[in-house]
Structure formats: C-alpha cells, structure tokens
Design a protein around this motif. Structure first.
Motif, PDB file in Angstrom:
ATOM      1  N   GLU A 135      16.456 -24.944  16.703  1.00 25.17           N
ATOM      2  CA  GLU A 135      16.728 -26.384  16.630  1.00 25.17           C
ATOM      3  C   GLU A 135      17.034 -26.911  18.036  1.00 25.17           C
ATOM      4  O   GLU A 135      17.809 -26.299  18.777  1.00 25.17           O
ATOM      5  CB  GLU A 135      17.917 -26.616  15.700  1.00 25.17           C
ATOM      6  CG  GLU A 135      18.309 -28.068  15.549  1.00 25.17           C
ATOM      7  CD  GLU A 135      17.835 -28.667  14.232  1.00 25.17           C
ATOM      8  OE1 GLU A 135      18.299 -28.196  13.193  1.00 25.17           O
ATOM      9  OE2 GLU A 135      16.992 -29.571  14.265  1.00 25.17           O
ATOM     10  N   VAL A 142       9.584 -26.041  23.401  1.00 25.26           N
ATOM     11  CA  VAL A 142       8.481 -25.237  22.871  1.00 25.26           C
ATOM     12  C   VAL A 142       8.438 -23.870  23.565  1.00 25.26           C
ATOM     13  O   VAL A 142       8.225 -22.841  22.915  1.00 25.26           O
ATOM     14  CB  VAL A 142       7.144 -25.982  23.066  1.00 25.26           C
ATOM     15  CG1 VAL A 142       5.973 -25.100  22.656  1.00 25.26           C
ATOM     16  CG2 VAL A 142       7.141 -27.258  22.257  1.00 25.26           C
ATOM     17  N   PHE A 158       7.066 -35.823  21.312  1.00 24.36           N
ATOM     18  CA  PHE A 158       7.755 -35.177  22.433  1.00 24.36           C
ATOM     19  C   PHE A 158       8.641 -36.158  23.209  1.00 24.36           C
ATOM     20  O   PHE A 158       9.023 -35.898  24.323  1.00 24.36           O
ATOM     21  CB  PHE A 158       6.725 -34.531  23.381  1.00 24.36           C
ATOM     22  CG  PHE A 158       6.092 -33.311  22.774  1.00 24.36           C
ATOM     23  CD1 PHE A 158       6.641 -32.057  22.998  1.00 24.36           C
ATOM     24  CD2 PHE A 158       4.983 -33.415  21.950  1.00 24.36           C
ATOM     25  CE1 PHE A 158       6.070 -30.936  22.418  1.00 24.36           C
ATOM     26  CE2 PHE A 158       4.414 -32.296  21.369  1.00 24.36           C
ATOM     27  CZ  PHE A 158       4.960 -31.045  21.606  1.00 24.36           C
ATOM     28  N   LYS A 217      14.787 -30.631  12.091  1.00 22.40           N
ATOM     29  CA  LYS A 217      14.447 -32.040  12.020  1.00 22.40           C
ATOM     30  C   LYS A 217      12.943 -32.115  12.230  1.00 22.40           C
ATOM     31  O   LYS A 217      12.355 -31.309  12.962  1.00 22.40           O
ATOM     32  CB  LYS A 217      15.223 -32.868  13.027  1.00 22.40           C
ATOM     33  CG  LYS A 217      15.333 -32.304  14.411  1.00 22.40           C
ATOM     34  CD  LYS A 217      16.233 -33.209  15.240  1.00 22.40           C
ATOM     35  CE  LYS A 217      16.731 -32.495  16.454  1.00 22.40           C
ATOM     36  NZ  LYS A 217      17.687 -33.136  17.264  1.00 22.40           N
ATOM     37  N   LYS A 243      11.026 -33.855  13.909  1.00 21.58           N
ATOM     38  CA  LYS A 243      10.571 -33.947  15.295  1.00 21.58           C
ATOM     39  C   LYS A 243      10.346 -32.543  15.882  1.00 21.58           C
ATOM     40  O   LYS A 243       9.309 -32.279  16.501  1.00 21.58           O
ATOM     41  CB  LYS A 243      11.622 -34.703  16.105  1.00 21.58           C
ATOM     42  CG  LYS A 243      11.177 -35.031  17.499  1.00 21.58           C
ATOM     43  CD  LYS A 243      12.318 -35.660  18.276  1.00 21.58           C
ATOM     44  CE  LYS A 243      11.860 -35.952  19.686  1.00 21.58           C
ATOM     45  NZ  LYS A 243      12.954 -36.410  20.531  1.00 21.58           N
ATOM     46  N   ASP A 244      11.309 -31.656  15.689  1.00 16.52           N
ATOM     47  CA  ASP A 244      11.165 -30.285  16.200  1.00 16.52           C
ATOM     48  C   ASP A 244      10.059 -29.528  15.463  1.00 16.52           C
ATOM     49  O   ASP A 244       9.369 -28.697  16.048  1.00 16.52           O
ATOM     50  CB  ASP A 244      12.490 -29.512  16.079  1.00 16.52           C
ATOM     51  CG  ASP A 244      13.471 -29.907  17.174  1.00 16.52           C
ATOM     52  OD1 ASP A 244      13.033 -30.567  18.140  1.00 16.52           O
ATOM     53  OD2 ASP A 244      14.663 -29.564  17.063  1.00 16.52           O
ATOM     54  N   VAL A 260       7.280 -30.756  14.249  1.00 20.33           N
ATOM     55  CA  VAL A 260       5.963 -31.178  14.741  1.00 20.33           C
ATOM     56  C   VAL A 260       5.660 -30.508  16.080  1.00 20.33           C
ATOM     57  O   VAL A 260       4.530 -30.094  16.338  1.00 20.33           O
ATOM     58  CB  VAL A 260       5.892 -32.719  14.883  1.00 20.33           C
ATOM     59  CG1 VAL A 260       4.560 -33.133  15.488  1.00 20.33           C
ATOM     60  CG2 VAL A 260       6.072 -33.390  13.532  1.00 20.33           C
ATOM     61  N   LYS A 261       6.692 -30.363  16.901  1.00 21.40           N
ATOM     62  CA  LYS A 261       6.482 -29.765  18.230  1.00 21.40           C
ATOM     63  C   LYS A 261       5.918 -28.342  18.164  1.00 21.40           C
ATOM     64  O   LYS A 261       5.309 -27.871  19.122  1.00 21.40           O
ATOM     65  CB  LYS A 261       7.803 -29.726  18.986  1.00 21.40           C
ATOM     66  CG  LYS A 261       8.214 -31.057  19.569  1.00 21.40           C
ATOM     67  CD  LYS A 261       9.426 -30.795  20.437  1.00 21.40           C
ATOM     68  CE  LYS A 261      10.165 -32.026  20.832  1.00 21.40           C
ATOM     69  NZ  LYS A 261      11.446 -31.664  21.450  1.00 21.40           N
TER      70      LYS A 261
END
Lengths: 156, 397
Positions: free
Chosen positions: A122, A126, A155, B40, B42-43, B45-46
């Motif tokens: 979390e 990347v 991003f 979450k 957002k993470d 999708v990354k």
C-alpha cells in the motif's frame, strides 16, 4: 457417506520435505484440497501428501487453523493472534503462505494473507512492488513509458 | 480475458531449475485480485506496469475504493474515477464500492458512479459525500442487489442534516448505516423510515434526528442489531421498537428518549456509553427507565461514565429495581469523565456533603468526579447485580 467421513479420527499431512503432521479433521476443514482427498477415501486414518507445501509453512497454517477452529477462544483473542502471526513473518514467508493457501484452496486464510501482503505494498512505488514480488518486467523501457503515459491519470 | 497460464503442479522443482523467484505471478488471477481488492484502487491500477501478467488485471476488480483524499487535486480525482469506469471490464460485477469525497462532489459525476454501480449489481456501498440528496439518481433507492449501505450525505450548511428519502425499495438490504440524516414524519406524527426494508438485520443510526423532535419508530421483523448514536438531547423524543428479533442494542450518547416496544425482552445484549449535556433539561432517570424496560438482558456492557450518569438519579441505591434478573455478564469499561458530566457530578455530590465535612473529604470528592477521572460510583455494581448475584463481573481498564 457422512457417517463414514465422521469416523476419520486423525489425518496425516505430509509436506514437500517429508515432515509429517497429524491433525484432527476439524483443523483441515478449511483446506478444500485436503477435503477432496478425504471425500475420495473412507478409511479411519488418512495420509495425504502435499508436495507443494513445505513443512515450516504447513506448521504455521495448522497453527492458524487450530486457533481459528477453537470455540473457546474469544474473537478478541483470535484478532490478537492474527496480529502477532503477521508480525513475526518476513515478506517471502507471506508470499509462500499465500501460495500455499492458494494450493490448499483455503478461502479465509487466503484472504488473510492477501490482506497482509496488500498492507506491505500500500502507498508504495511500482518499483518497490516489483522488487517486493520479485517480478521481472517483460516490458521494454519504451513500452513501460508508453503504459505510464496511457495511465498517467492513475499516477497523480 | 483470463490469461492462460501453465499449471505448476511441481512448482518447487521448477523453481530450482530456472531460479524463478516470481512466485506471485504464477498464482491464479483470483488470488492476485484478492490482493488488489485490499488496496486503494489507485494503487491497484498502478500494478498494470509491473509486467504483462498484471497489465489488465485491475480491470477485473470487483471492489473499488475511491477517495478524493488520495489525489492532489479534485480534477485528478474526477478524471481518475471517469477513467476507471470507462476502462474496467464491463462484464465484471461491482461487489463493493467506497466513495469518499468530503467536500462537494459534482452532481453529474455522482450520478455516473451510482448508476454504474447499480447497473453492475453492486452489493455493498459506502458513500460519504457532500451534495444534495436530490443529486442521487433514484435507481440507488430501488437497487435490487444492494445488501449493505452506508450513507453520509454532508449538508451544504454545517450542522444541518439531509432529509432522508421517503420511498425506499431495497429488498435485499440487510445492513444499513446512516449518518446525519433528518427523518421526515408521517401523518401519524411519527417517523417510521425502515418499515419497507424487510430483510434488515443490522441498523446503525448515527447523529440523526426526527423532524420536530418527534417519535422515531423502528419496525423490522428481522432486525437483530441496533446501534443508536446521538450527540445532543432533542434529536427525537421517543424510540419505539417493533423489532421481535432484536438481540443487541448499542447506545452511545445522551439518554433522553423514552424507550418503548412490545418485544423489548428479546434484547439480550446491551452496550451503553452514556453522557449528559452541560445543563441537562431532564433528570437523568431515563437510563434507569431503559434498564427497567429491558427485562431480557443477559450481557450488559457499560462504560464507567454510564454508571456515573446513572448515579445522578436521586437516591438511586434505594430505588426499587426488579430488573436484570437474567444477567450473566456485566462488563464495565473505564472511561474518562467528560467536562459536562464532571460538572453535574460535582454539583450533585457537593450538595450531598454534610455541613462541616473535612478538607480531605472535599479533596477526595473533587478527585473522584473531576474531568478525566474514570472512577466507578460506590455501590452501583452491587445495585445492578441485586437480582443476579452470580453474574460474572469484569472491570476493563
């Protein structure tokens, strides 16, 4: 069938390294892979080889199952146990246990390990996640740059 | 869209052969999606740029966690949400959607998100947004698949509450949690907002009011757990329960309302965390009356401050108390006395001091009831246990 199944008193699990674990049937209830073995056999004792799980990992999974199968333990005590259980694990322990949970087809333990792993990645970059999972990217630098551009909305 | 993978039945041998430590990518999609579900969105999708294996995985997520606080600007957040809804796999149902935007959310974006979730068979929704209730598309209030709903619609004017929509048709709903709503009253002068939710098991009402401070009626055949949290006295004047299956009742706040109902004895587990206002308009006997009404309690959990509120009842220990006959367990959790409660306690107890009390007595009284103390009033535990002396008592620090 139900009566025959309930006559099984001890189940022997044999890990990849040959280590042997004797457990009561209620401990393996969550392991669907083991259950499907038991359903096929109808003997008093059952011995099941688990060639994809190492002894150390199996010992931890059994410890978890014992705690959670216990009716005497309070919800709070189980939560406390879960907390300590995760705390004493290293990253690759978690990944191996997730793999074992997937192989043994254990729904709630799989959820539990997935959550523990998610907590580690979390808010991380990347690069961190790639390193953590030991993933080797098969994208060329150009492809990766293109993907980042395409998904730049994620991003920010 | 599931990628074809080799089944690695002898994975351990493989690992030795090619020294491949990437065990994660060999796991099935469902396992990887489990991990992504806890992130979450957002993470999640990354992870698309980790490797080809992960490129499209996030598109199959059925749990979406959308918080505006995860983004630098509001525009970034809105764009993110739009892209997610546009790019994700359309055949994957939405199981859970959490949407948090504490400030005002653009009405058209809210509509788009809710409509998308409802059309993708959403089961659990958690929405905390600032907007008018009229901006919610009506399909939300007749969603057939929704089992769990947490709704907090922040009013444009601080301190005001959003009017709860009248006609709800949520046949699958089992869990409902509402924050800061005002319930409208019907022709009979009562609010009865939940009667159409036939499957409701668990209801949480947080900081809600009934218009004109009238009666709140909760009628539900299947309701087993009820939590009411209040922040001031006159939010409603009476709680009328028509809930034959109700087993657990939690109350956090200021006991002010009358409690009535035909099946109150079905309530077995009660948790109270009571407080009072600085200048209470009513004598503190309401809490005592609740304990007298709830005749079926087996397990009672209270804070020490709840017992302090109870101790404000004049001559409490001499009051006839035929209740709590079935009590098996009493748990008292120590909690610090609030400023408001301390004031009432000090006033009441100083008034009881005999004339000519010693300085030590005054200091002791001060220490016992000042703000921040977590004392338990003398004799009150025995008072509660008078009809069930064998009940287990636990004091939790």
């Amino acid at each position: 069938m139900a009566a025959e199944k309930s006559s099984i008193k001890i189940i022997t699990l044999i890990a990849a390294d040959g280590s042997v674990f004797e457990v009561e049937p209620n401990i393996v209830k969550e392991m669907k892979t083991v259950q499907s073995y038991i359903d096929e056999l109808d003997q008093n004792t059952v011995s099941i080889p688990l060639p994809n799980v190492f002894g150390n990992d199996l010992a931890m999974i059994i410890e978890y199952c014992k705690k959670h199968a216990s009716e005497e333990e309070t919800k709070e005590a189980k939560e406390e146990f879960d907390f300590e259980f995760v705390k004493r694990m290293k990253s690759d322990d978690k990944l191996r246990l997730l793999q074992a949970a997937s192989y043994l087809n254990m729904e709630s333990f799989l959820q539990f390990m997935a959550k523990a792993i998610a907590a580690e990645i979390e808010n991380q970059s990347v690069e961190f996640v790639r390193d953590y999972f030991q993933i080797e990217s098969d994208f060329t630098p150009e492809e990766e740059a293109e993907l980042r551009k395409e998904n730049e909305w994620a991003f920010k | 869209m599931k990628r074809e993978r080799h089944e690695h039945n002898n994975h351990i041998e493989n690992e030795e052969e090619n020294n491949n430590n990437d065990i994660i990518s060999d796991l099935p999609d469902s396992v990887l999606l489990h991990i992504l579900s806890f992130l979450k969105t957002k993470d999640a999708v990354k992870t698309c740029i980790l490797s080809t294996r992960w490129k499209n995985l996030w598109k199959h997520l059925s749990i979406l966690t959308l918080y505006s606080s995860h983004f630098k600007t509001l525009r970034d957040f809105f764009k993110f949400v739009s892209r997610i809804l546009f790019l994700r796999d359309d055949s994957t149902a939405i199981h859970t959607l959490d949407l948090h935007r504490r400030g005002i959310i653009e009405p058209h974006l809210l509509k788009k998100i809710i409509k998308y979730a409802v059309s993708h068979n959403v089961q659990q929704l958690e929405i905390d947004v600032g907007c008018d209730i009229q901006h919610f598309p009506t399909c939300l209030f007749s969603c057939q698949t929704l089992t769990s709903l947490h709704l907090y619609v922040r009013h444009r004017i601080s301190g005001q509450r959003t009017l709860f929509p009248n006609s709800l048709n949520l046949p699958s709903l089992t869990n409902l949690s509402l924050d800061s709503f005002a319930f409208p009253i019907e022709n009979d002068g009562r609010a009865n907002p939940f009667s159409a939710m036939k499957r409701l098991n668990n209801l949480i009402i947080d900081d809600c009011i009934v218009l004109d401070a009238q009666k709140l009626c909760i009628s539900s055949d299947r309701l087993t757990d009820l939590t009411i949290q209040t922040t001031f006295e006159r939010c409603f004047c009476e709680i009328e329960l028509s809930t034959p299956s109700l087993c657990t009742f939690d109350f956090i706040g200021i006991p002010y309302q009358k409690l009535r109902g035909s099946h109150l004895s079905s309530i077995k587990q009660v948790n109270f965390d009571a407080n009072i206002m600085e200048n209470p308009t009513k004598p503190p006997s309401v809490l005592l009356s609740w304990l007298l009404e709830l005749t079926g309690i087996k397990s009672l959990r209270v804070t020490s401050t709840t017992l302090q509120v109870l101790s404000l009842v004049p001559n409490l220990l001499k009051v006839e108390f035929p209740s709590l006959c079935n009590l098996k367990s009493l748990k008292v959790k120590r909690k610090e006395i609030s400023y408001e409660l301390s004031k009432s306690l000090l006033d009441a107890n100083f008034a009881k001091l005999p004339t000519g009390a010693s300085y030590t007595d005054v200091v002791k009284l001060w220490e016992t009831f000042s703000e921040g103390s977590s004392s338990i009033p003398d004799g009150i535990v025995d008072f509660l246990l008078q009809n069930s002396p064998s009940a287990e008592v636990d004091i939790i620090n």
